[in-house]
Design an enzyme around this catalytic site. Structure first.
Site, PDB file in Angstrom:
ATOM      1  N   ARG A 134      30.473 -50.608  -5.662  1.00 45.46           N
ATOM      2  CA  ARG A 134      31.334 -49.879  -6.609  1.00 45.46           C
ATOM      3  C   ARG A 134      31.373 -50.602  -7.958  1.00 45.46           C
ATOM      4  O   ARG A 134      31.378 -49.995  -9.012  1.00 45.46           O
ATOM      5  CB  ARG A 134      32.756 -49.689  -6.048  1.00 45.46           C
ATOM      6  N   TYR A 149      33.044 -27.431 -24.318  1.00 44.30           N
ATOM      7  CA  TYR A 149      32.883 -27.266 -22.875  1.00 44.30           C
ATOM      8  C   TYR A 149      34.251 -27.013 -22.235  1.00 44.30           C
ATOM      9  O   TYR A 149      35.176 -27.810 -22.397  1.00 44.30           O
ATOM     10  CB  TYR A 149      32.224 -28.510 -22.261  1.00 44.30           C
ATOM     11  N   ASP A 196      30.140 -35.481 -27.386  1.00 42.00           N
ATOM     12  CA  ASP A 196      29.500 -34.965 -26.175  1.00 42.00           C
ATOM     13  C   ASP A 196      28.086 -34.554 -26.589  1.00 42.00           C
ATOM     14  O   ASP A 196      27.893 -33.542 -27.267  1.00 42.00           O
ATOM     15  CB  ASP A 196      30.297 -33.777 -25.636  1.00 42.00           C
ATOM     16  N   LYS A 203      22.843 -32.242 -16.673  1.00 40.63           N
ATOM     17  CA  LYS A 203      22.129 -31.210 -17.414  1.00 40.63           C
ATOM     18  C   LYS A 203      20.718 -31.687 -17.778  1.00 40.63           C
ATOM     19  O   LYS A 203      19.912 -31.901 -16.900  1.00 40.63           O
ATOM     20  CB  LYS A 203      22.959 -30.783 -18.621  1.00 40.63           C
TER      21      LYS A 203
HETATM   22  C1  PLP Z   1      28.369 -29.508 -17.858  1.00 42.40           C
HETATM   23  C2  PLP Z   1      28.982 -30.086 -19.066  1.00 42.40           C
HETATM   24  C3  PLP Z   1      30.016 -31.025 -18.951  1.00 42.40           C
HETATM   25  C4  PLP Z   1      30.618 -31.443 -17.632  1.00 42.40           C
HETATM   26  O1  PLP Z   1      29.732 -32.103 -16.775  1.00 42.40           O
HETATM   27  P1  PLP Z   1      29.908 -32.124 -15.188  1.00 42.40           P
HETATM   28  O2  PLP Z   1      28.816 -32.998 -14.714  1.00 42.40           O
HETATM   29  O3  PLP Z   1      29.832 -30.705 -14.712  1.00 42.40           O
HETATM   30  O4  PLP Z   1      31.264 -32.705 -14.908  1.00 42.40           O
HETATM   31  C5  PLP Z   1      30.516 -31.554 -20.130  1.00 42.40           C
HETATM   32  N1  PLP Z   1      30.043 -31.183 -21.343  1.00 42.40           N
HETATM   33  C6  PLP Z   1      29.056 -30.294 -21.476  1.00 42.40           C
HETATM   34  C7  PLP Z   1      28.577 -29.926 -22.840  1.00 42.40           C
HETATM   35  C8  PLP Z   1      28.496 -29.706 -20.345  1.00 42.40           C
HETATM   36  O5  PLP Z   1      27.520 -28.791 -20.498  1.00 42.40           O
END
Ligand code: PLP
Length: 377
Positions: A51, A103, A175, A200
Site C-alpha cells: 500500500r 466531468y 484535469d 481513458k
Molecule cells: C473519466 C473521467 C474522470 C474520472 O475518472 P474515473 O477513473 O472514472 O474515476 C475524470 N475526468 C475526466 C475528464 C474523465 O473523462
C-alpha cells in the site's frame, strides 16, 4: 532519463530498466504485498508494504512524472480518487473555483462529499478570464481547470488562469485526461498540478480503471497527497500499474491517430445538415480555437455534436450507429457514442440534443460512413 528527450522516447524508456534480478526486459508484476527486512532491521530494497509503495506503481509514477514534465506523481485507483486526493489536501474552509462545464463526477464529488467535509466552492465559466478574476475570494486556494471541457469542449487559457490563481495565493490544477500529456502539458504552461483519469487515453484500451496526480514541485502539498494515497489507501493494483505502463509505451502514436481521426470526423460533421453544432477545438470556427492552437499540440480524440430535432432525434441517431458502440467512457481504441445528459441525470446542464463521441483508431472513412448513415433520415 534526460528531460531533453522527446516524448516518444520518454514514453518507452522513462522509469524503466531491465529487471536487475532476472534481466527481464519488461518488468515482472510484483504481486507480493510485503517485502523482506534485513537482519539489522533495514529494508534493503526500499519497499516495506505494497500500500505504501510497490515497484510497478513506482515505475508508473516515474513514467507519468516524466511525460508531464513534473517532479513527482502519485497513482490512484481511479480518476476520482486522484481528484479527491487534491481536494482533501486542502483544508476545511478553503474555497475552490470550479468550472461550469466539467466531468460530471468531479462536480458530484465536490457537491456531495467535499462540501459536507467543509470545502467551499464557486462555479465559474473558466473560458471567461474576467469571470474567473471576479470569483476569486481571500480563501481561494485551488482553481480547477478542465480543458477541453466535458462535454462542451470549452477551452480555458491555462497560463492565464494559473496566473490569476497564483496572484490570489491559490494553486491551479488541470484535469488533463482528454488531451493527455501528448496533446497538452499544463505544468509547462504554469499549472501546479495535473490530474488524470488513467482509465481513458493513458490506459487506452477500456480495460483498466485508474488515476494520477502529477506535480510541478514535490512540496508539502504533494506530501499531503502522498499521505492521502498511502494512508487513504485508494491505490491501484500492481497489475493495473503494469497494464498502464504497457499502454503508455504507445501513447504518443495512439494520440496522433485519435486526433487525426477526430479532425476528419469533426470536419465531416460540421458540413452535415442534420447537425446544428460541432464542438471540437481543432475546427477554426470553435470559439476557443486560437487559445487551443497556442496551448495544445494535438486537439485530441473527443468531440460532441448537437443534433437538429432535439432529444428524440439525438437518441435516434445514437440508436442507428453500427460501428460506434453506445457506451459511456472514452479514450479506447474503439469509437464510442453517448447521449451525455441521460448519463449525467439530475443536475445535468448538458444540452438534451448533445451526443458525445470518443473517436477511436478505426479508419476515419469507416467512422464517417457510419455517422453518415446514422444521421440520414
Ligand atoms: C473519466 C473521467 C474522470 C474520472 O475518472 P474515473 O477513473 O472514472 O474515476 C475524470 N475526468 C475526466 C475528464 C474523465 O473523462
Amino acid at each position: 532519463m534526460s528531460a531533453e528527450m522527446h516524448i516518444e522516447t520518454l514514453a518507452i524508456h522513462a522509469g524503466h530498466t531491465p529487471d536487475p534480478a532476472t534481466g527481464a526486459v519488461m518488468s515482472p508484476i510484483h504481486l507480493s504485498t510485503t517485502f523482506e527486512r534485513a537482519a539489522d532491521g533495514s529494508y534493503p530494497s526500499g519497499y516495506v508494504y505494497t500500500r505504501t509503495a510497490n515497484p510497478n506503481r513506482h515505475e508508473l509514477e516515474a513514467t507519468l512524472a516524466a511525460l508531464e514534465g513534473g517532479a513527482a506523481a502519485a497513482a490512484f485507483a481511479s480518476g476520482l480518487a486522484a481528484t479527491g486526493a487534491i481536494f482533501q489536501a486542502l483544508a476545511p474552509g478553503d474555497h475552490v473555483l470550479f468550472p461550469d462545464d466539467v466531468y460530471f463526477g468531479a462536480g458530484r464529488l465536490l457537491r456531495e462529499l467535499m462540501a459536507p467535509w467543509g470545502l467551499r466552492y464557486s462555479i465559474v465559466n473558466m473560458a471567461d478570464l474576467d469571470a474567473v478574476r471576479a470569483a476569486v475570494r481571500p480563501q481561494t486556494r485551488l482553481v480547477w481547470v478542465e480543458t477541453p471541457s466535458n462535454p462542451l469542449l470549452k477551452i480555458t487559457d491555462i497560463a492565464a488562469v494559473a496566473e490569476i490563481a497564483h496572484a490570489a495565493g491559490a494553486r491551479c490544477a488541470v484535469d488533463n485526461t482528454w488531451p493527455s500529456p501528448i496533446g497538452q502539458q499544463p505544468l509547462a504552461l504554469g499549472a501546479d498540478l495535473v490530474m488524470h483519469a488513467t482509465t481513458k487515453y493513458l490506459g487506452g484500451h477500456s480495460d483498466v480503471l485508474g488515476g494520477a496526480v502529477i506535480v510541478r514541485e514535490a512540496d508539502e502539498f504533494f506530501e499531503r497527497i502522498r499521505l492521502i494515497q498511502t494512508i487513504g489507501g485508494a491505490v491501484p493494483s500492481p497489475f493495473d500499474c503494469w497494464l498502464l505502463l504497457r499502454s503508455l509505451r504507445t501513447l504518443p502514436y495512439r494520440m496522433r491517430g485519435h486526433s487525426a481521426n477526430a479532425q476528419h470526423v469533426a470536419e465531416f460533421l460540421a458540413e452535415h445538415p442534420a447537425v446544428a453544432a460541432v464542438h471540437y477545438p481543432g475546427l477554426p470556427t470553435h470559439p476557443g480555437h486560437a487559445v487551443a492552437r497556442r496551448q495544445m499540440k494535438l486537439y485530441g480524440g473527443m468531440l460532441s455534436i448537437q443534433v437538429r430535432g432535439g432529444v428524440e432525434e439525438a437518441m435516434a441517431v445514437a440508436a442507428r450507429v453500427r460501428l460506434f458502440t453506445r457506451a459511456t467512457s472514452l479514450g479506447g481504441v474503439e469509437s464510442l457514442i453517448e447521449h451525455r445528459a441521460s448519463v449525467e441525470g439530475a443536475h445535468t446542464t448538458t444540452p438534451a440534443n448533445l451526443l458525445r463521441l470518443s473517436i477511436g483508431l478505426e479508419h476515419p472513412d469507416d467512422l464517417i460512413a457510419d455517422l453518415a448513415q446514422a444521421l440520414a433520415r
